[in-house]
Write a protein that holds these residues in place. Structure first.
Motif, PDB file in Angstrom:
ATOM      1  N   ASP A 283       0.846  -1.194   0.000  1.00  0.00           N
ATOM      2  CA  ASP A 283       0.000   0.000   0.000  1.00  0.00           C
ATOM      3  C   ASP A 283       0.880   1.243   0.000  1.00  0.00           C
ATOM      4  O   ASP A 283       1.683   1.462   0.910  1.00  0.00           O
ATOM      5  CB  ASP A 283      -0.910  -0.023   1.225  1.00  0.00           C
ATOM      6  CG  ASP A 283      -1.963   1.081   1.182  1.00  0.00           C
ATOM      7  OD1 ASP A 283      -1.879   1.948   0.295  1.00  0.00           O
ATOM      8  OD2 ASP A 283      -2.881   1.060   2.026  1.00  0.00           O
ATOM      9  N   GLY A 288      -1.174   4.994  -4.711  1.00  0.00           N
ATOM     10  CA  GLY A 288      -1.726   3.740  -5.200  1.00  0.00           C
ATOM     11  C   GLY A 288      -1.150   2.546  -4.477  1.00  0.00           C
ATOM     12  O   GLY A 288      -0.911   2.580  -3.274  1.00  0.00           O
ATOM     13  N   THR A 324      -4.218   5.256  -8.108  1.00  0.00           N
ATOM     14  CA  THR A 324      -5.564   5.418  -7.552  1.00  0.00           C
ATOM     15  C   THR A 324      -6.604   5.561  -8.658  1.00  0.00           C
ATOM     16  O   THR A 324      -7.747   5.151  -8.495  1.00  0.00           O
ATOM     17  CB  THR A 324      -5.609   6.647  -6.626  1.00  0.00           C
ATOM     18  OG1 THR A 324      -5.138   7.806  -7.356  1.00  0.00           O
ATOM     19  CG2 THR A 324      -4.719   6.440  -5.405  1.00  0.00           C
ATOM     20  N   ASP A 325      -6.217   6.118  -9.801  1.00  0.00           N
ATOM     21  CA  ASP A 325      -7.114   6.222 -10.951  1.00  0.00           C
ATOM     22  C   ASP A 325      -6.495   5.402 -12.086  1.00  0.00           C
ATOM     23  O   ASP A 325      -5.610   5.871 -12.806  1.00  0.00           O
ATOM     24  CB  ASP A 325      -7.275   7.680 -11.382  1.00  0.00           C
ATOM     25  CG  ASP A 325      -8.274   7.853 -12.526  1.00  0.00           C
ATOM     26  OD1 ASP A 325      -8.777   6.828 -13.039  1.00  0.00           O
ATOM     27  OD2 ASP A 325      -8.544   9.000 -12.917  1.00  0.00           O
TER      28      ASP A 325
END
Length: 377
Positions: A283, A288, A324-325
């Motif tokens: 993590d 991300g 994250t995207d």
């Protein structure tokens, strides 16, 4: 090795046909041997038909001996596609073609024009949809162009695409994922120990999702299928009659089949669970996460297929970065925030791949399946 640029033939920038073909532009310091390795990495039969840089024989003339220079190389990557070069290119030559001013050598790419339908909407990390908005390359041309993009990304070059002259400058760091190919299996705790030496936050990702019982509508949607077979939704004499209509009329046979099924299920459940793959996660918070996926791999990079330890397939330890995207992974020019997160994640991806390769051996490959020297990470 590529001869000095002064010995290379100049790029024929005034040839109108040159501007209709794909061009691979490379910065200074990239030898023809490097290009050959990358060609064999994607096209196993690739080879020079004419070796570049071979001095031509001197010829006598009215004004004395003349030396026409060195030969132009012809690298055949497939039956229908070749790269001719390298040609020397000045800054003015490069600018006239829309190529980066840092370009010093250019290869002329000859391949079939195979075009399909207009590109689908969505991500365009390689820029091919932008370069071919009316009909996307397919088959041979697609294979060659995808390789050219991968080469330009690896070597810091660019591609000028055919008739429209759109120039692609792939981001060097667009794909930071790495894979370790080897024949050595690590148990989950062994892998975790190796990864935690470089990224202490790593954890195994082997937890299953607990079963919470059947869905509330379980069995209801199957009612139509039962009706089509003539089977009632509930038991009773109707079920026996329906089974008889489908050829299972002997009660002893039905009991025997049920007993065989129970015995098979019992034998399977008694066997120890064989672990064929697993994973681990790191993590990274706002940057991300890194996913390490372990499993068998039958389709290996071409350069590994001839090795003895990879003859029957190999194990792959894939180290992937997940932002994250995830949609930004498919953008030709992602946002600044994405690039910052990627830059912070990259050293972790590199260190994990190096740590795993140090334990299991084998080879490291990038996302384009080009081999990577651990010392370069």
């Amino acid at each position: 090795m590529t001869p000095p640029q002064s010995a290379l033939p100049p790029l024929p920038v005034h040839d109108p046909e040159l501007r209709t073909r794909h061009l691979l532009a490379l910065p200074d310091g990239i030898g023809a041997d490097e290009l050959e390795v990358l060609a064999v990495s994607r096209f196993p039969a690739a080879a020079w038909e004419t070796q570049p840089g071979v001095p031509q024989q001197r010829t006598a003339g009215a004004r004395g001996n003349r030396n026409p220079g060195t030969s132009i190389g012809v690298l055949r990557v497939s039956r229908m596609s070749t790269l001719t070069g390298p040609y020397s290119a000045t800054s003015a030559d490069a600018v006239s073609l829309g190529l980066p001013a840092t370009t010093t050598t250019v290869y002329d790419v000859r391949c079939p024009r195979d075009r399909g339908e207009p590109p689908y909407p969505g991500g365009d990390r390689d820029g091919l949809k932008r370069a071919f908005p009316d009909a996307i390359p397919v088959r041979e041309e697609e294979r060659v162009l995808l390789w050219l993009v991968a080469v330009a990304r690896r070597l810091g070059g660019a591609i000028r695409t055919g008739e429209r002259g759109v120039v692609l400058r792939p981001d060097l760091d667009a794909t930071i994922d790495l894979t370790v190919f080897t024949d050595r299996w690590l148990e989950p705790d062994e892998l975790l120990a190796a990864v935690q030496q470089v990224v202490p936050r790593a954890r195994l990702a082997m937890e299953g999702v607990p079963w919470r019982g059947p869905a509330t509508d379980a069995g209801r949607r199957a009612a139509a299928g039962l009706a089509e077979l003539g089977l009632p939704e509930r038991g009773g004499s109707g079920l026996r009659k329906a089974l008889e209509r489908h050829g299972v009329s002997d009660e002893r046979k039905r009991r025997h089949l049920a007993a065989e099924a129970d015995a098979f299920d019992g034998a399977v459940l008694a066997e120890p669970v064989v672990l064929e793959g697993y994973g681990a996660l790191v993590d990274l918070g706002v940057d991300g996460m890194i996913a390490i996926e372990v499993g068998a791999e039958d389709t290996l990079p071409p350069l590994l297929r001839g090795l003895a330890w990879a003859a029957g397939g190999a194990l792959a330890y894939r180290v992937r970065w997940e932002p994250t995207d995830v949609d930004e992974l498919e953008l030709e020019r992602p946002s600044f925030a994405h690039r910052v997160a990627r830059g912070r994640a990259m050293p972790h991806v590199h260190s994990v791949a190096r740590a795993l390769q140090a334990v299991v051996g084998g080879e490291i490959a990038d996302a384009a399946e080009f081999l990577v020297n651990p010392g370069d990470l």
